[in-house]
Design a protein around this motif. Structure first.
Motif, PDB file in Angstrom:
ATOM      1  N   SER A 103       0.839  -1.220   0.000  1.00 31.69           N
ATOM      2  CA  SER A 103       0.000   0.000   0.000  1.00 31.69           C
ATOM      3  C   SER A 103       0.866   1.259   0.000  1.00 31.69           C
ATOM      4  CB  SER A 103      -0.893   0.000   1.244  1.00 31.69           C
ATOM      5  OG  SER A 103      -0.150   0.382   2.393  1.00 31.69           O
ATOM      6  N   TYR A 104       2.083   1.172   0.533  1.00 33.31           N
ATOM      7  CA  TYR A 104       2.946   2.368   0.588  1.00 33.31           C
ATOM      8  C   TYR A 104       3.873   2.489  -0.633  1.00 33.31           C
ATOM      9  CZ  TYR A 104       1.634   3.945   5.236  1.00 33.31           C
ATOM     10  OH  TYR A 104       0.924   4.475   6.296  1.00 33.31           O
ATOM     11  N   ALA A 105       4.013   1.407  -1.410  1.00 35.35           N
ATOM     12  CA  ALA A 105       4.922   1.466  -2.576  1.00 35.35           C
ATOM     13  C   ALA A 105       4.562   2.632  -3.504  1.00 35.35           C
ATOM     14  CB  ALA A 105       4.878   0.138  -3.309  1.00 35.35           C
ATOM     15  N   PRO A 106       3.270   2.764  -3.911  1.00 29.05           N
ATOM     16  CA  PRO A 106       2.945   3.903  -4.808  1.00 29.05           C
ATOM     17  C   PRO A 106       3.108   5.250  -4.092  1.00 29.05           C
ATOM     18  CG  PRO A 106       0.956   2.602  -4.282  1.00 29.05           C
ATOM     19  CD  PRO A 106       2.114   1.888  -3.684  1.00 29.05           C
ATOM     20  N   VAL A 107       2.919   5.274  -2.767  1.00 29.24           N
ATOM     21  CA  VAL A 107       3.029   6.539  -2.023  1.00 29.24           C
ATOM     22  C   VAL A 107       4.474   7.049  -2.079  1.00 29.24           C
ATOM     23  CG1 VAL A 107       2.810   7.609   0.244  1.00 29.24           C
ATOM     24  CG2 VAL A 107       1.176   5.828  -0.465  1.00 29.24           C
ATOM     25  N   TYR A 108       5.426   6.114  -1.879  1.00 31.35           N
ATOM     26  CA  TYR A 108       6.845   6.518  -1.894  1.00 31.35           C
ATOM     27  C   TYR A 108       7.471   6.363  -3.281  1.00 31.35           C
ATOM     28  CZ  TYR A 108       6.445   6.353   3.211  1.00 31.35           C
ATOM     29  OH  TYR A 108       6.049   6.583   4.520  1.00 31.35           O
ATOM     30  N   GLY A 109       6.667   5.826  -4.221  1.00 28.08           N
ATOM     31  CA  GLY A 109       7.169   5.682  -5.600  1.00 28.08           C
ATOM     32  C   GLY A 109       8.340   4.713  -5.685  1.00 28.08           C
ATOM     33  N   VAL A 110       8.295   3.647  -4.865  1.00 27.72           N
ATOM     34  CA  VAL A 110       9.377   2.650  -4.903  1.00 27.72           C
ATOM     35  C   VAL A 110       8.778   1.257  -5.040  1.00 27.72           C
ATOM     36  CG1 VAL A 110      10.911   4.025  -3.425  1.00 27.72           C
ATOM     37  CG2 VAL A 110       9.313   2.376  -2.372  1.00 27.72           C
ATOM     38  N   GLN A 111       9.644   0.231  -5.276  1.00 28.76           N
ATOM     39  CA  GLN A 111       9.187  -1.150  -5.321  1.00 28.76           C
ATOM     40  C   GLN A 111       8.867  -1.619  -3.905  1.00 28.76           C
ATOM     41  OE1 GLN A 111       8.534  -2.805  -8.136  1.00 28.76           O
ATOM     42  NE2 GLN A 111       8.966  -0.715  -8.910  1.00 28.76           N
ATOM     43  N   ILE A 112       8.007  -2.622  -3.761  1.00 28.78           N
ATOM     44  CA  ILE A 112       7.544  -3.074  -2.433  1.00 28.78           C
ATOM     45  C   ILE A 112       8.716  -3.347  -1.479  1.00 28.78           C
ATOM     46  CG2 ILE A 112       6.331  -4.941  -1.237  1.00 28.78           C
ATOM     47  CD1 ILE A 112       4.311  -4.951  -3.507  1.00 28.78           C
ATOM     48  N   PRO A 113       9.765  -4.114  -1.904  1.00 29.05           N
ATOM     49  CA  PRO A 113      10.824  -4.423  -0.922  1.00 29.05           C
ATOM     50  C   PRO A 113      11.504  -3.156  -0.381  1.00 29.05           C
ATOM     51  CG  PRO A 113      11.045  -5.772  -2.886  1.00 29.05           C
ATOM     52  CD  PRO A 113      10.024  -4.718  -3.194  1.00 29.05           C
ATOM     53  N   GLN A 114      11.542  -2.096  -1.179  1.00 28.27           N
ATOM     54  CA  GLN A 114      12.244  -0.876  -0.731  1.00 28.27           C
ATOM     55  C   GLN A 114      11.394  -0.079   0.265  1.00 28.27           C
ATOM     56  OE1 GLN A 114      12.390  -0.258  -4.892  1.00 28.27           O
ATOM     57  NE2 GLN A 114      14.460   0.690  -4.707  1.00 28.27           N
ATOM     58  N   VAL A 115      10.133  -0.469   0.410  1.00 27.38           N
ATOM     59  CA  VAL A 115       9.261   0.265   1.357  1.00 27.38           C
ATOM     60  C   VAL A 115       9.679  -0.016   2.797  1.00 27.38           C
ATOM     61  CG1 VAL A 115       6.906   0.483   2.231  1.00 27.38           C
ATOM     62  CG2 VAL A 115       7.285   0.266  -0.216  1.00 27.38           C
ATOM     63  N   LEU A 116      10.118  -1.277   3.057  1.00 22.70           N
ATOM     64  CA  LEU A 116      10.381  -1.687   4.447  1.00 22.70           C
ATOM     65  C   LEU A 116      11.334  -0.732   5.174  1.00 22.70           C
ATOM     66  CD1 LEU A 116       9.738  -3.713   6.662  1.00 22.70           C
ATOM     67  CD2 LEU A 116      11.632  -5.139   5.843  1.00 22.70           C
ATOM     68  N   PRO A 117      12.524  -0.445   4.634  1.00 25.48           N
ATOM     69  CA  PRO A 117      13.420   0.466   5.376  1.00 25.48           C
ATOM     70  C   PRO A 117      12.785   1.846   5.619  1.00 25.48           C
ATOM     71  CG  PRO A 117      14.303  -0.077   3.195  1.00 25.48           C
ATOM     72  CD  PRO A 117      13.142  -0.966   3.427  1.00 25.48           C
ATOM     73  N   ILE A 118      11.938   2.295   4.696  1.00 23.60           N
ATOM     74  CA  ILE A 118      11.290   3.605   4.867  1.00 23.60           C
ATOM     75  C   ILE A 118      10.317   3.532   6.052  1.00 23.60           C
ATOM     76  CG2 ILE A 118       9.825   5.340   3.780  1.00 23.60           C
ATOM     77  CD1 ILE A 118      10.821   4.273   1.050  1.00 23.60           C
ATOM     78  N   ILE A 119       9.555   2.438   6.103  1.00 24.64           N
ATOM     79  CA  ILE A 119       8.603   2.257   7.201  1.00 24.64           C
ATOM     80  C   ILE A 119       9.366   2.203   8.531  1.00 24.64           C
ATOM     81  CG2 ILE A 119       6.983   0.591   8.233  1.00 24.64           C
ATOM     82  CD1 ILE A 119       5.557   1.540   5.931  1.00 24.64           C
TER      83      ILE A 119
END
Ligand SMILES: Cc1cc2nc3c(=O)[nH]c(=O)nc-3n(C[C@H](O)[C@H](O)[C@H](O)COP(=O)(O)OP(=O)(O)OC[C@H]3O[C@@H](n4cnc5c(N)ncnc54)[C@H](O)[C@@H]3O)c2cc1C
Length: 448
Positions: A103-119
């Motif tokens: 759900s956050y991938a499109p918000v941060y404009g990244v691929q799903i695996p790259q969302v984790l460190p942002i979260i």
């Protein structure tokens, strides 16, 4: 098996919480569904997360040994529900994280695996929550039958204790980031309440009560008696033992506070009827713990948690009762026979005591004299060897019918090797005996 109203009340309590959580989620997150891809996934993730956390709390209640709950379901049944509820918690946790990341991938404009460190960077306590998620998966994996067979019971048990860590580690990110908790003040109090009450229950029943009981009775090992090559009695004395209330057929968990023994507690049936100045367990050597138990020093303090179990005479519904004991499964039946001998109930009782060979029979003198007092008939069954036995071969429903003439309007109490219990229950059911009249006690709380 028919549920009693006492059991339904617990299910109602569980369902009321399910409805409360859903109602709050519906008021806060459900409106996001259908707005766009990311919001829809976010809403699903939140519901998965709320229910995963709630289901893990329910796990605590299922193994918390809360007296009322245990009395209504029995520890064996609660342990079985605990197993499936555990897998439900894993599935819900599996829904929660991937949908959140997606759900956050499109918000941060990244691929799903790259969302984790942002979260992990931007949301409070999410690192601990991630550890909690990984712990839950590890604990579930160690509970798969295939893994359990490879793991020593103690190691499985210690891994399982990490569930407490996982529940506590996951709490922070719920209260700091959970939209439903942040937006609905009373729900936030309700959520804290669920956790506080659940951990208070664990503290009271798993820690305070066993020590309070020890402080009241000061249970100690009085003596150890050898009955056969691999079966022993342990007598436990203490203060006001007659005040330690239990029903014949019940078991307890024992923690022997002595070097080499204190690392874990084990369940054993109390193998004598209530009312005596001592308690007694009768055990067969099976593995490490029972292998060294006969060496337990006299005077060793014993912390007893219990009594537990519903394998008691309270469940009798008919005028005829048949006890079937296989091997060491004689212990709860010996206790119930003692209670019958004291109570003099107008019951027609028969005992079928089965073993591979006759030298495996233990407590025969005791059982014979109690059978006489209880006006019960004892049948010794040996499947192998040539020793004196009344019945030769495996004990089946057909053999029971021959001996009893009819299987109708009879309560069957069965305790023995799992394979024997399973086969007999199947045969009795096939012969028309209703499930309500078949009572079993398994000497293992975990599926193996
Ligand atoms: C309700 C109940 C009543 C029982 N009553 C008796 C009895 O009267 N007499 C008797 O001889 N045995 C009884 N047992 C079985 C007894 O608890 C096990 O034989 C004993 O715990 C084995 O421990 P071990 O280390 O010697 O064997 P291990 O080889 O370590 O374990 C063998 C099996 O015993 C079970 N087990 C081991 N440790 C534990 C534990 N800490 N808690 C729960 N289960 C465990 C597991 O299923 C394991 O696979 C009873 C068990 C239950 C559940």
């Amino acid at each position: 098996m028919q549920m009693t109203w006492k059991q339904w009340r617990w299910i109602l309590l569980w369902a009321v919480n399910i409805v409360i959580i859903f109602a709050v989620w519906a008021s806060v997150s459900a409106p996001l569904i259908g707005t766009d891809y990311s919001q829809t996934l976010r809403a699903i993730s939140r519901l998965g997360g709320l229910y995963a956390a709630y289901t893990l709390l329910v796990q605590l209640w299922l193994i918390g040994r809360a007296k009322l709950l245990e009395a209504d379901f029995g520890l064996d049944r609660l342990t079985r529900i605990h197993r499936w509820n555990g897998f439900a918690a894993v599935l819900l946790a599996l829904v929660h994280v991937p949908t959140l990341l997606a759900s956050y991938a499109p918000v941060y404009g990244v691929q799903i695996p790259q969302v984790l460190p942002i979260i992990l960077e931007n949301f409070e306590d999410t690192t601990k929550a991630l550890i909690a998620e990984l712990l839950i998966f590890g604990i579930a994996a160690s509970s798969l039958v295939i893994a359990r067979r490879k793991l020593k019971y103690q190691w499985w048990y210690y891994i399982h204790l990490l569930t407490y860590v996982a529940i506590i580690f996951a709490f922070g990110h719920q209260v700091h980031n959970g939209r439903e908790l942040l937006q609905v003040q009373w729900f936030n109090y309700y959520w804290y309440g669920l956790f506080i009450v659940s951990f208070a229950m664990i503290g009271f029943y798993r820690f305070f009560m066993p020590f309070w009981r020890w402080n009241t009775h000061r249970f100690r090992v009085a003596r150890v008696e050898k009955l056969s090559a691999n079966v022993y009695h342990i007598y436990i004395s203490g203060r006001n033992v007659t005040d330690f209330e239990y029903r014949a057929g019940q078991f307890a968990k024992y923690w022997f506070v002595a070097r080499g023994f204190w690392v874990d507690e084990h369940p054993f049936t109390i193998s004598i009827e209530p009312g005596g100045e001592e308690l007694r367990i009768t055990y067969k050597i099976l593995g490490d713990f029972t292998g060294k138990l006969s060496k337990i020093p006299k005077g060793t303090p014993v912390v007893i948690d219990g009594p537990y179990g519903r394998f008691t005479l309270d469940r009798i519904q008919s005028k005829k009762v048949v006890f079937v004991a296989g091997g060491i499964g004689i212990t709860p039946i010996r206790a119930m026979l003692g209670e019958l001998a004291v109570q003099k109930r107008s019951l027609k009782a028969q005992i079928f005591y089965a073993a591979k060979t006759t030298d495996e029979f233990v407590m025969l003198d005791e059982i014979r004299s109690l059978a006489r007092k209880a006006d019960a008939t004892l049948h010794l069954v040996a499947s192998e060897g040539s020793g004196r036995a009344d019945i030769r071969g495996l004990l089946t429903a057909d053999v029971l019918r021959q001996e009893l003439n009819t299987l109708a309007s009879t309560d069957f109490y069965i305790c023995g090797p799992p394979s024997m219990m399973k086969a007999l229950r199947r045969q009795l059911r096939a012969a028309g005996v209703s499930n309500e009249l078949i009572h079993t006690e398994e000497f293992s709380l975990v599926k193996s």
